[in-house]
Design a protein around this motif. Structure first.
Motif, mmCIF file in Angstrom:
data_model
loop_
_atom_site.group_PDB
_atom_site.id
_atom_site.type_symbol
_atom_site.label_atom_id
_atom_site.label_comp_id
_atom_site.label_asym_id
_atom_site.label_seq_id
_atom_site.Cartn_x
_atom_site.Cartn_y
_atom_site.Cartn_z
ATOM 1 N N GLY A 1 0.807 -1.213 0.000
ATOM 2 C CA GLY A 1 0.000 0.000 0.000
ATOM 3 C C GLY A 1 0.844 1.268 0.000
ATOM 4 O O GLY A 1 2.053 1.256 -0.268
ATOM 5 N N THR A 2 0.203 2.381 0.308
ATOM 6 C CA THR A 2 0.876 3.684 0.390
ATOM 7 C C THR A 2 0.452 4.384 1.671
ATOM 8 O O THR A 2 -0.473 3.937 2.359
ATOM 9 C CB THR A 2 0.512 4.572 -0.813
ATOM 10 N N VAL A 3 1.139 5.503 1.994
ATOM 11 C CA VAL A 3 0.822 6.228 3.221
ATOM 12 C C VAL A 3 0.557 7.704 2.921
ATOM 13 O O VAL A 3 0.992 8.239 1.911
ATOM 14 C CB VAL A 3 1.958 6.116 4.261
ATOM 15 N N THR A 4 -0.154 8.325 3.859
ATOM 16 C CA THR A 4 -0.410 9.768 3.820
ATOM 17 C C THR A 4 0.205 10.402 5.054
ATOM 18 O O THR A 4 -0.083 9.982 6.174
ATOM 19 C CB THR A 4 -1.919 10.060 3.781
ATOM 20 N N THR A 5 1.066 11.392 4.848
ATOM 21 C CA THR A 5 1.655 12.132 5.958
ATOM 22 C C THR A 5 0.936 13.465 6.095
ATOM 23 O O THR A 5 0.441 14.028 5.113
ATOM 24 C CB THR A 5 3.150 12.380 5.715
ATOM 25 N N ASN A 6 0.885 13.974 7.326
ATOM 26 C CA ASN A 6 0.207 15.261 7.542
ATOM 27 C C ASN A 6 0.963 16.152 8.525
ATOM 28 O O ASN A 6 0.375 17.005 9.188
ATOM 29 C CB ASN A 6 -1.225 15.037 8.041
ATOM 30 N N GLY A 7 2.297 15.913 8.626
ATOM 31 C CA GLY A 7 3.100 16.743 9.493
ATOM 32 C C GLY A 7 2.951 16.441 10.969
ATOM 33 O O GLY A 7 3.423 17.213 11.810
ATOM 34 N N GLY B 1 -2.676 4.847 6.305
ATOM 35 C CA GLY B 1 -2.330 3.979 5.196
ATOM 36 C C GLY B 1 -3.485 3.773 4.245
ATOM 37 O O GLY B 1 -4.655 3.898 4.612
ATOM 38 N N SER B 2 -3.150 3.455 3.016
ATOM 39 C CA SER B 2 -4.140 3.108 1.998
ATOM 40 C C SER B 2 -3.712 1.798 1.351
ATOM 41 O O SER B 2 -2.606 1.693 0.819
ATOM 42 C CB SER B 2 -4.228 4.206 0.936
ATOM 43 N N GLY B 3 -4.588 0.793 1.436
ATOM 44 C CA GLY B 3 -4.226 -0.523 0.915
ATOM 45 C C GLY B 3 -3.232 -1.250 1.799
ATOM 46 O O GLY B 3 -2.620 -2.224 1.374
ATOM 47 N N THR B 4 -3.064 -0.764 3.027
ATOM 48 C CA THR B 4 -2.141 -1.397 3.962
ATOM 49 C C THR B 4 -2.854 -2.463 4.782
ATOM 50 O O THR B 4 -4.079 -2.546 4.785
ATOM 51 C CB THR B 4 -1.532 -0.344 4.912
ATOM 52 N N ASP B 5 -2.070 -3.245 5.499
ATOM 53 C CA ASP B 5 -2.621 -4.322 6.326
ATOM 54 C C ASP B 5 -1.756 -4.446 7.577
ATOM 55 O O ASP B 5 -1.236 -5.500 7.885
ATOM 56 C CB ASP B 5 -2.615 -5.635 5.527
ATOM 57 N N TRP B 6 -1.596 -3.331 8.275
ATOM 58 C CA TRP B 6 -0.681 -3.278 9.406
ATOM 59 C C TRP B 6 -1.202 -4.084 10.585
ATOM 60 O O TRP B 6 -2.411 -4.215 10.794
ATOM 61 C CB TRP B 6 -0.448 -1.832 9.815
ATOM 62 N N VAL B 7 -0.282 -4.599 11.373
ATOM 63 C CA VAL B 7 -0.614 -5.417 12.542
ATOM 64 C C VAL B 7 0.214 -4.916 13.721
ATOM 65 O O VAL B 7 1.258 -4.273 13.542
ATOM 66 C CB VAL B 7 -0.338 -6.911 12.248
ATOM 67 N N LYS C 1 10.805 5.790 14.080
ATOM 68 C CA LYS C 1 10.352 4.603 14.820
ATOM 69 C C LYS C 1 8.833 4.624 14.948
ATOM 70 O O LYS C 1 8.237 5.662 15.218
ATOM 71 C CB LYS C 1 10.992 4.547 16.201
ATOM 72 N N VAL C 2 8.218 3.439 14.749
ATOM 73 C CA VAL C 2 6.781 3.261 14.962
ATOM 74 C C VAL C 2 6.568 2.927 16.434
ATOM 75 O O VAL C 2 7.156 1.973 16.953
ATOM 76 C CB VAL C 2 6.225 2.134 14.070
ATOM 77 N N THR C 3 5.742 3.683 17.124
ATOM 78 C CA THR C 3 5.509 3.435 18.551
ATOM 79 C C THR C 3 4.222 2.671 18.823
ATOM 80 O O THR C 3 4.083 2.061 19.884
ATOM 81 C CB THR C 3 5.476 4.757 19.334
ATOM 82 N N ALA C 4 3.277 2.698 17.896
ATOM 83 C CA ALA C 4 2.009 1.976 18.099
ATOM 84 C C ALA C 4 1.324 1.780 16.767
ATOM 85 O O ALA C 4 1.516 2.556 15.822
ATOM 86 C CB ALA C 4 1.101 2.738 19.061
ATOM 87 N N VAL C 5 0.507 0.725 16.702
ATOM 88 C CA VAL C 5 -0.314 0.454 15.513
ATOM 89 C C VAL C 5 -1.765 0.548 15.945
ATOM 90 O O VAL C 5 -2.244 -0.266 16.739
ATOM 91 C CB VAL C 5 -0.006 -0.933 14.924
ATOM 92 N N GLY C 6 -2.471 1.562 15.424
ATOM 93 C CA GLY C 6 -3.854 1.757 15.819
ATOM 94 C C GLY C 6 -4.806 0.810 15.124
ATOM 95 O O GLY C 6 -5.780 0.340 15.701
ATOM 96 N N SER C 7 -4.523 0.526 13.849
ATOM 97 C CA SER C 7 -5.374 -0.370 13.061
ATOM 98 C C SER C 7 -4.594 -0.783 11.833
ATOM 99 O O SER C 7 -3.406 -0.474 11.706
ATOM 100 C CB SER C 7 -6.669 0.349 12.648
ATOM 101 N N GLY C 8 -5.266 -1.468 10.936
ATOM 102 C CA GLY C 8 -4.599 -1.865 9.702
ATOM 103 C C GLY C 8 -4.219 -0.704 8.817
ATOM 104 O O GLY C 8 -3.427 -0.861 7.874
ATOM 105 N N THR C 9 -4.738 0.492 9.112
ATOM 106 C CA THR C 9 -4.439 1.669 8.296
ATOM 107 C C THR C 9 -4.008 2.865 9.134
ATOM 108 O O THR C 9 -4.084 4.002 8.675
ATOM 109 C CB THR C 9 -5.665 2.063 7.449
#
Length: 471
Positions: free
Chosen positions: A257-263, A269-275, A293-301
């Motif tokens: 998938g791809t990601v959207t950043t907003n500062g 994420g779009s089309g992602t499947d994060w765990v 560094k990723v500190t938490a995964v809220g959902s698959g996106t």
């Protein structure tokens, strides 16, 4: 099972040597209904592995192919470097997550009258166990609680009453007065039980306990014992059994998938499947000056970052990967304990070729576990204790496309890499595909093989016909 020559039905695409004289090579894909005779159409049936309900998602991520390993006791292990690995006994309907987490908190223990304690300091701890037969799998021991007792006291325990979903019981452990390295099993209680008030044993009674009710915190050489039951790492893509230990190695660079950043520190994420297991890994985003560094995964996106992104844009490519410091680290289990992988049990595959390629699989054979890279092979070996006598030696500059691109036949390994198919006798690699070498090269018609699909290339061994197939 009878050979194809004896099969009474009809088959498709038979090998010419297996077709009876006068038979047609191209035959219809039909099956017989005669009892006891192989039915061709049924073939190999698929199996679906569903994660336990306590884990987010309903299935294992397909971005990386699962690596399987059968244990010496008949269980099946599966890892993919993204999800938490699983164990399956082949009998139950569901798989179990690999390992049991240790308790995070120490027990609450107070002294009271009515026991047989000796005056002095005692240490207390507990651990979770499951219902595996014949021997339950334990977690590592909890943090210690120290209580100073007076003569003839008993001890009243209070526990959290919750634990990992796989756990079914709790074991209570304590020392004798002044003891620091030997614990004794006081009781085994259900996971839901929160108090225990009958710890009245004297030190003499504990000292007479059988070995199975005694637990050393550290072994004589200073290595972990009571805290060795650490679940295998989630970020290793391959698992292999080698000399009664289980080796976890290789990492995954997740790019779906791809990601959207907003500062901000929130990433969409779009089309992602994060765990959730992707937490504490690193993400490199197109346009960002450095990995974050990723500190938490809220959902698959949805991800939370340690620091805010510097850009605001959508449709950006990215890659998530484990700490670069462990990229070439192999973790190994305790002997015959595939779910006990303390963080101290590591061997590093040193890069000494000038070509820093990736680990793509492993090939256990005899005295060596061959670590396969894109373009190299390393031989890992040890005698008794990898922490002391492990050795890693580079073999040559031939590797493999992936972990499915090797097989053994009559003491010879057959592999396939970006230079073509080759054989390996444990010492030397020999090309065997000169007649089709043009398929691996670019020519006026373009490249014959689409290497972008190399993750699905594989090698199969037919021992009956003594043939190797390269797909």
């Amino acid at each position: 099972m009878p050979s194809i020559r004896d099969f009474k039905g009809q088959i498709s695409n038979a090998e010419p040597i297996d077709v009876p004289p006068g038979g047609a090579v191209e035959q219809m894909n039909l099956s017989t209904t005669k009892g006891g005779v192989l039915q061709v159409r049924k073939g190999i049936q698929p199996a679906t592995f569903t994660r336990p309900a306590t884990s987010s998602g309903s299935a294992y991520r397909t971005f990386q192919r699962l690596s399987f390993c059968k244990t010496r006791f008949g269980d099946l292990l599966g890892v993919n470097g993204i999800d938490r690995g699983f164990r399956w006994d082949g009998l139950t309907a569901n798989v179990e997550l690999l390992g049991i987490e240790a308790p995070a908190a120490a027990p609450t223990v107070v002294g009271a009258s009515g026991g047989a304690a000796t005056a002095g300091d005692y240490i207390f701890a507990y651990r979770y166990i499951d219902n595996t037969l014949p021997d339950p799998i334990p977690s590592s021991i909890s943090p210690f609680t120290t209580v100073t007792a007076t003569a003839n006291q008993k001890f009243n325990w209070t526990l959290p009453g919750t634990g990992p979903a796989r756990a079914t019981h709790v074991e209570l452990w304590r020392s004798v007065s002044g003891g620091t390295n030997v614990l004794y099993r006081i009781a085994t209680i259900t996971l839901a039980t929160t108090t225990y008030t009958t710890d009245t044993s004297s030190d003499a009674t504990l000292n007479a306990f059988a070995d199975e009710d005694t637990l050393l915190v550290l072994l004589e050489d200073g290595s972990l014992n009571a805290r060795r039951f650490v679940p295998p790492p989630n970020d290793r893509a391959f698992v292999k059994m080698f000399q009664d230990r289980y080796w976890y190695f290789g990492t995954v660079r997740y790019t779906r998938g791809t990601v959207t950043t907003n500062g901000t520190t929130t990433l969409t994420g779009s089309g992602t499947d994060w765990v959730s297991t992707l937490a504490y890994r690193y993400i490199a985003i197109d346009g960002e000056p450095a990995p974050i560094k990723v500190t938490a995964v809220g959902s698959g996106t949805s991800l939370t970052l340690a620091t805010a992104a510097t850009t605001s844009a959508s449709g950006k490519s990215y890659v998530i990967y484990p700490s670069p410091e462990t990229r070439r680290t192999a973790f190994y289990s305790e002997t015959d304990e595939p779910e006990s992988v303390p963080q101290t049990n590591t061997v590093t595959i040193q890069e000494n070729t000038g070509d820093d390629d990736e680990i793509v699989g492993g090939m256990p054979r005899g005295a060596y576990l061959y670590i396969l890279m894109d373009r190299h092979k390393y031989a890992l070996s040890f005698v008794r204790q990898p922490r002391i006598d492990a050795s890693v030696v580079m073999i040559d500059d031939r590797g493999a496309f992936n972990d499915a691109c090797w097989g053994y036949l009559e003491e010879t390994a057959y592999l396939m890499d970006d230079q073509g198919p080759y054989s390996f006798n444990g010492v030397q690699s020999t090309p065997i595909g000169m007649q089709i070498q043009n398929l691996w090269r670019k020519d006026t018609d373009g490249q014959r093989i689409d290497f972008s699909k190399k993750a699905k290339f594989h090698v199969a061994v037919d021992r009956v016909r003594e043939r190797i197939y390269f797909f």
